[in-house]
Design an enzyme around this catalytic site. Structure first.
Site, PDB file in Angstrom:
ATOM      1  N   ASP A   1      36.029  30.452  37.690  1.00 41.77           N
ATOM      2  CA  ASP A   1      36.966  29.782  38.578  1.00 41.77           C
ATOM      3  C   ASP A   1      38.206  29.378  37.782  1.00 41.77           C
ATOM      4  O   ASP A   1      38.122  28.909  36.646  1.00 41.77           O
ATOM      5  CB  ASP A   1      36.312  28.541  39.209  1.00 41.77           C
ATOM      6  CG  ASP A   1      37.082  28.035  40.404  1.00 41.77           C
ATOM      7  OD1 ASP A   1      36.570  28.160  41.542  1.00 41.77           O
ATOM      8  OD2 ASP A   1      38.219  27.523  40.220  1.00 41.77           O
ATOM      9  N   ILE A   2      39.367  29.564  38.404  1.00 41.31           N
ATOM     10  CA  ILE A   2      40.634  29.275  37.717  1.00 41.31           C
ATOM     11  C   ILE A   2      40.845  27.772  37.525  1.00 41.31           C
ATOM     12  O   ILE A   2      41.608  27.353  36.645  1.00 41.31           O
ATOM     13  CB  ILE A   2      41.807  29.924  38.499  1.00 41.31           C
ATOM     14  CG1 ILE A   2      43.001  30.162  37.606  1.00 41.31           C
ATOM     15  CG2 ILE A   2      42.165  29.115  39.735  1.00 41.31           C
ATOM     16  CD1 ILE A   2      44.048  31.094  38.211  1.00 41.31           C
TER      17      ILE A   2
ATOM     18  N   ASN B   1      31.328  26.716  50.523  1.00 46.07           N
ATOM     19  CA  ASN B   1      32.116  25.904  51.441  1.00 46.07           C
ATOM     20  C   ASN B   1      32.471  26.780  52.634  1.00 46.07           C
ATOM     21  O   ASN B   1      32.925  27.913  52.471  1.00 46.07           O
ATOM     22  CB  ASN B   1      33.390  25.392  50.754  1.00 46.07           C
ATOM     23  CG  ASN B   1      33.066  24.451  49.609  1.00 46.07           C
ATOM     24  OD1 ASN B   1      32.113  23.677  49.690  1.00 46.07           O
ATOM     25  ND2 ASN B   1      33.840  24.525  48.541  1.00 46.07           N
TER      26      ASN B   1
ATOM     27  N   GLY C   1      36.145  22.177  52.679  1.00 39.58           N
ATOM     28  CA  GLY C   1      36.804  22.489  51.422  1.00 39.58           C
ATOM     29  C   GLY C   1      37.035  23.959  51.163  1.00 39.58           C
ATOM     30  O   GLY C   1      37.474  24.325  50.069  1.00 39.58           O
TER      31      GLY C   1
ATOM     32  N   HIS D   1      32.320  33.197  48.967  1.00 39.73           N
ATOM     33  CA  HIS D   1      32.099  33.081  47.523  1.00 39.73           C
ATOM     34  C   HIS D   1      31.094  31.978  47.256  1.00 39.73           C
ATOM     35  O   HIS D   1      31.157  30.905  47.844  1.00 39.73           O
ATOM     36  CB  HIS D   1      33.407  32.821  46.775  1.00 39.73           C
ATOM     37  CG  HIS D   1      34.231  31.702  47.333  1.00 39.73           C
ATOM     38  ND1 HIS D   1      35.033  31.849  48.451  1.00 39.73           N
ATOM     39  CD2 HIS D   1      34.357  30.415  46.948  1.00 39.73           C
ATOM     40  CE1 HIS D   1      35.619  30.707  48.718  1.00 39.73           C
ATOM     41  NE2 HIS D   1      35.229  29.803  47.838  1.00 39.73           N
TER      42      HIS D   1
ATOM     43  N   HIS E   1      29.801  29.315  44.708  1.00 39.98           N
ATOM     44  CA  HIS E   1      30.151  28.563  43.496  1.00 39.98           C
ATOM     45  C   HIS E   1      28.873  28.351  42.678  1.00 39.98           C
ATOM     46  O   HIS E   1      27.885  27.808  43.197  1.00 39.98           O
ATOM     47  CB  HIS E   1      30.702  27.176  43.849  1.00 39.98           C
ATOM     48  CG  HIS E   1      32.032  27.165  44.529  1.00 39.98           C
ATOM     49  ND1 HIS E   1      33.215  26.948  43.847  1.00 39.98           N
ATOM     50  CD2 HIS E   1      32.371  27.300  45.833  1.00 39.98           C
ATOM     51  CE1 HIS E   1      34.229  26.956  44.718  1.00 39.98           C
ATOM     52  NE2 HIS E   1      33.743  27.165  45.926  1.00 39.98           N
TER      53      HIS E   1
HETATM   54  P1  AMP Z   1      36.803  27.157  48.054  1.00 44.00           P
HETATM   55  O1  AMP Z   1      37.698  25.952  48.002  1.00 44.00           O
HETATM   56  O2  AMP Z   1      35.351  26.857  48.234  1.00 44.00           O
HETATM   57  O3  AMP Z   1      37.336  28.172  49.044  1.00 44.00           O
HETATM   58  O4  AMP Z   1      36.875  27.810  46.606  1.00 44.00           O
HETATM   59  C1  AMP Z   1      37.934  28.628  46.199  1.00 44.00           C
HETATM   60  C2  AMP Z   1      37.911  28.605  44.715  1.00 44.00           C
HETATM   61  O5  AMP Z   1      38.673  29.693  44.264  1.00 44.00           O
HETATM   62  C3  AMP Z   1      38.529  27.345  44.111  1.00 44.00           C
HETATM   63  O6  AMP Z   1      37.560  26.694  43.302  1.00 44.00           O
HETATM   64  C4  AMP Z   1      39.698  27.889  43.299  1.00 44.00           C
HETATM   65  O7  AMP Z   1      39.887  27.190  42.095  1.00 44.00           O
HETATM   66  C5  AMP Z   1      39.295  29.319  43.065  1.00 44.00           C
HETATM   67  N1  AMP Z   1      40.374  30.270  42.865  1.00 44.00           N
HETATM   68  C6  AMP Z   1      41.480  30.433  43.630  1.00 44.00           C
HETATM   69  N2  AMP Z   1      42.247  31.428  43.144  1.00 44.00           N
HETATM   70  C7  AMP Z   1      41.586  31.920  42.065  1.00 44.00           C
HETATM   71  C8  AMP Z   1      41.857  32.957  41.126  1.00 44.00           C
HETATM   72  N3  AMP Z   1      42.989  33.712  41.202  1.00 44.00           N
HETATM   73  N4  AMP Z   1      40.974  33.179  40.130  1.00 44.00           N
HETATM   74  C9  AMP Z   1      39.856  32.438  40.037  1.00 44.00           C
HETATM   75  N5  AMP Z   1      39.539  31.434  40.888  1.00 44.00           N
HETATM   76  C10 AMP Z   1      40.398  31.183  41.885  1.00 44.00           C
END
Ligand code: AMP
Length: 110
Positions: free
Chosen positions: A28-29, A83, A89, A96, A98
């Site tokens: 995760d970024i 989520n 969230g 995806h 987590h």
């Molecule tokens: P959610 O809020 O459950 O939809 O999770 C989306 C997740 O994607 C968040 O934890 C972000 O930090 C992560 N995210 C968004 N863009 C990227 C990216 N380019 N590379 C890796 N993680 C990302």
């Protein structure tokens, strides 16, 4: 194309930790724990429920891959979360899982 589809297509970079025919996992970024990996289906499904309906074997693989990653990192426990919907969230509408680990977690979650 959504941002995670672009990562699958290697159009934008990600720190990939696992890849199979149907599944990709990357860090995760914005990590919320020492281990924070996103495990995703390569094919686009908006939510975990959509994925369960359309590709249940891939949904199962997400959990298997998450457990394998946890084992390779010697995590003594981990938290998995999907989520679903903005109020819960969800910010990226490509399903995806987590995988979070490496620190204690409170219950109930915030
Ligand atoms: P959610 O809020 O459950 O939809 O999770 C989306 C997740 O994607 C968040 O934890 C972000 O930090 C992560 N995210 C968004 N863009 C990227 C990216 N380019 N590379 C890796 N993680 C990302």
């Amino acid at each position: 194309m959504c941002i995670f589809c672009k990562i699958v297509a290697k159009e934008i970079p990600a720190d990939i930790v696992f890849e199979s025919i149907g599944v990709l996992a990357f860090n995760d970024i914005t990590p919320q724990a020492p281990t924070h990996v996103l495990v995703i289906p390569k094919w686009h499904h908006e939510t975990a429920a959509d994925l369960a309906a359309m590709a249940p074997a891939t949904l199962a693989e997400l959990f298997t891959v998450a457990d394998q990653i946890a084992k390779t990192r010697d995590l003594d426990g981990y938290r998995l979360a999907f989520n679903t919907g903005e109020s819960a969230g969800q910010s990226v509408f490509h399903a995806h899982l987590h995988l979070l680990g490496g620190r204690p977690f409170a219950w109930p979650p915030g």
